[in-house]
Design a protein around this motif. Structure first.
Motif, short mmCIF file in Angstrom:
data_model
loop_
_atom_site.label_atom_id
_atom_site.label_comp_id
_atom_site.label_asym_id
_atom_site.label_seq_id
_atom_site.Cartn_x
_atom_site.Cartn_y
_atom_site.Cartn_z
N CYS A 97 11.18 10.60 21.29
CA CYS A 97 11.66 10.85 22.66
C CYS A 97 11.36 12.29 23.08
CB CYS A 97 13.16 10.59 22.76
SG CYS A 97 13.59 8.86 22.53
N GLY A 98 10.50 12.95 22.31
CA GLY A 98 10.06 14.30 22.68
C GLY A 98 10.94 15.43 22.18
N VAL A 99 11.87 15.14 21.25
CA VAL A 99 12.79 16.19 20.77
C VAL A 99 12.41 16.59 19.35
CG1 VAL A 99 15.19 16.81 20.35
CG2 VAL A 99 14.64 15.21 22.17
N GLU A 100 12.05 17.86 19.19
CA GLU A 100 11.60 18.34 17.88
C GLU A 100 12.65 19.20 17.19
OE1 GLU A 100 8.65 17.69 16.42
OE2 GLU A 100 7.78 16.53 18.08
N THR A 101 13.75 19.51 17.89
CA THR A 101 14.66 20.55 17.41
C THR A 101 16.07 20.04 17.08
OG1 THR A 101 15.14 21.06 19.72
CG2 THR A 101 13.49 22.43 18.64
N THR A 102 16.22 18.75 16.85
CA THR A 102 17.56 18.18 16.67
C THR A 102 18.35 18.90 15.57
OG1 THR A 102 16.65 16.06 17.31
CG2 THR A 102 18.81 16.01 16.28
#
Lengths: 308, 103
Positions: B15-20
């Motif tokens: 979903c485009g999130v690399e920094t969770t």
């Protein structure tokens, strides 16, 4: 608060049908240029993204949404996408007053005037001036946004367009940052105020600049409009939150919760009123919200064009 | 009780999130957020970190209260990009709702 999915599906269906969020032809929306002699060839294309032209319609839509928010009827808002297109067109024509349409169209005309006076080599083709699709991105419909953005990017590239002059922060961010990511196509993007060479010496005037979130933070473009104001000899009255720490006007929540927008807007209005100076906005959404809240505000284009 | 889904950070990458997993729960985002509302967006970020997918989906409408103004991302001491995480959770929830409406 409205059901986000109903709102997103309605907007996505409209963008698929008409390439704008309203579901009416863009030719009804984009009429600012009709009595202006336009150049159809040049170095860079003026790309309004239809945002200024949309504000009278956004305001009317928001008013209606605000009336129905959390009511029994709110659940039926998504059914708007099943309204026949001739009724949508008729409703759209009657939705905003001519006065409101002229007001926001005049800002795009002022931008045109500023670019002409600044000897910028530019052109405009209304049929290629598309809505960027940014609202779909903001609301989380990345697939819908990517589909629309790919269409717009391919259409512009097919016409050999490489350079865009943008007029609002949302379209600028979309074309400069998001389009290369989602479409693989890049454009050289500059805002009109980065190209302004209008000068004056009006030492008597002082204004407060309201940085929109996308110019102030996302694009870090706050210095450019300040230089434009400096070039007119106009003084700045600083507001408590500006530049990368600017405060939101609440506009982004408008489509799902006008009530939330009103709360956030109220706080920003208090900050701006505390300066005691007239406010200059650079985003049509911010400007519409500030005017509605009773702030003495005008668009940067209106101010600069007065000296052009 | 919430089910924990350890691979959730990987799902969010789609979903485009690399920094969770970057967030260390400092809370600057919740302090600066104009919503001033029940630890938003920190609570959602915490749910994402522990993989409480069901909790996120149960409270998903709150994600659309976010103004996407970017103040949280601007001030995050870890560069965890909370604003983008919320946007990614919107994408996740919307996909979920659309899948459900097609069942």
């Amino acid at each position: 608060m409205y059901d986000p999915k109903a709102i997103i599906d309605l907007i996505a269906a409209n963008v698929r049908k008409t390439r704008n969020p309203f579901g009416a032809p863009s030719s009804l929306l984009n009429r600012w240029w009709r009595d202006i002699p336009l150049r159809r060839e040049g170095d860079a294309m003026l790309f309004t993204g239809l945002m200024y032209q949309s504000v009278p319609y956004i305001e009317q839509t928001t008013k209606r949404l605000a009336r129905l928010e959390d009511s029994f009827w709110a659940r039926y808002v998504g059914l708007g996408r099943y309204v026949p297109s001739f009724l949508v067109c008729l409703g759209f024509r009657l939705m905003a007053t001519d006065r409101e349409k002229r007001k926001f169209d005049s800002m795009v005309r002022d931008i045109h005037k500023i670019l002409v006076k600044s000897n910028v080599d530019f052109f405009y083709r209304p049929e290629l001036d598309y809505y960027s699709g940014i609202l779909l991105h903001d609301l989380g419909d990345e697939e819908g946004f990517a589909r629309h953005a790919s269409f717009v990017a391919k259409t512009l590239k097919a016409k050999g367009i490489e350079k865009l002059i943008t007029v609002d922060p949302h379209t600028t961010y979309a074309m400069k940052v998001l389009y290369p990511k989602v479409t693989g196509e890049s454009f050289q993007v500059k805002t009109y105020f980065e190209l302004s060479k209008v000068t004056a010496n009006d030492g008597s005037k002082r204004v407060t600049l309201h940085d929109p979130c996308f110019y102030g933070r996302y694009l870090e473009l706050s210095d450019a409009p300040r230089r434009v104001i400096d070039n007119l000899g106009i003084g700045h009255v600083p507001v408590r939150s500006s530049g990368v720490f600017t405060s939101c006007c609440g506009g982004p929540a408008e489509s799902v919760s006008p009530r939330l927008t009103a709360e956030v807007l109220h706080r920003r209005v208090e900050e701006l009123k505390a300066t005691g100076a007239p406010v200059v906005a650079m985003c049509p959404i911010c400007l519409g919200n500030l005017l509605r809240a009773g702030v003495q505000a005008e668009d940067l284009s209106t101010l600069v064009a007065r000296y052009a | 009780m919430a089910l924990v889904y350890p691979q959730f950070a990987e799902e969010l990458k789609r979903c485009g999130v690399e920094t969770t997993l970057e967030c260390f729960n400092r809370g600057t985002c919740a302090a600066i957020c104009p919503l001033i509302d029940e630890h938003f967006p920190r609570k959602m970020i915490r749910y994402a970190q522990v993989g409480a997918r069901d909790k996120i989906l149960a409270n998903a409408r709150d994600l659309w209260r976010c103004l996407h103004c970017g103040l949280c991302t601007q001030t995050c001491p870890r560069g965890a990009n909370p604003g983008e995480l919320i946007l990614g959770l919107r994408r996740l929830a919307l996909k979920h709702w659309r899948r459900q409406s097609h069942v």
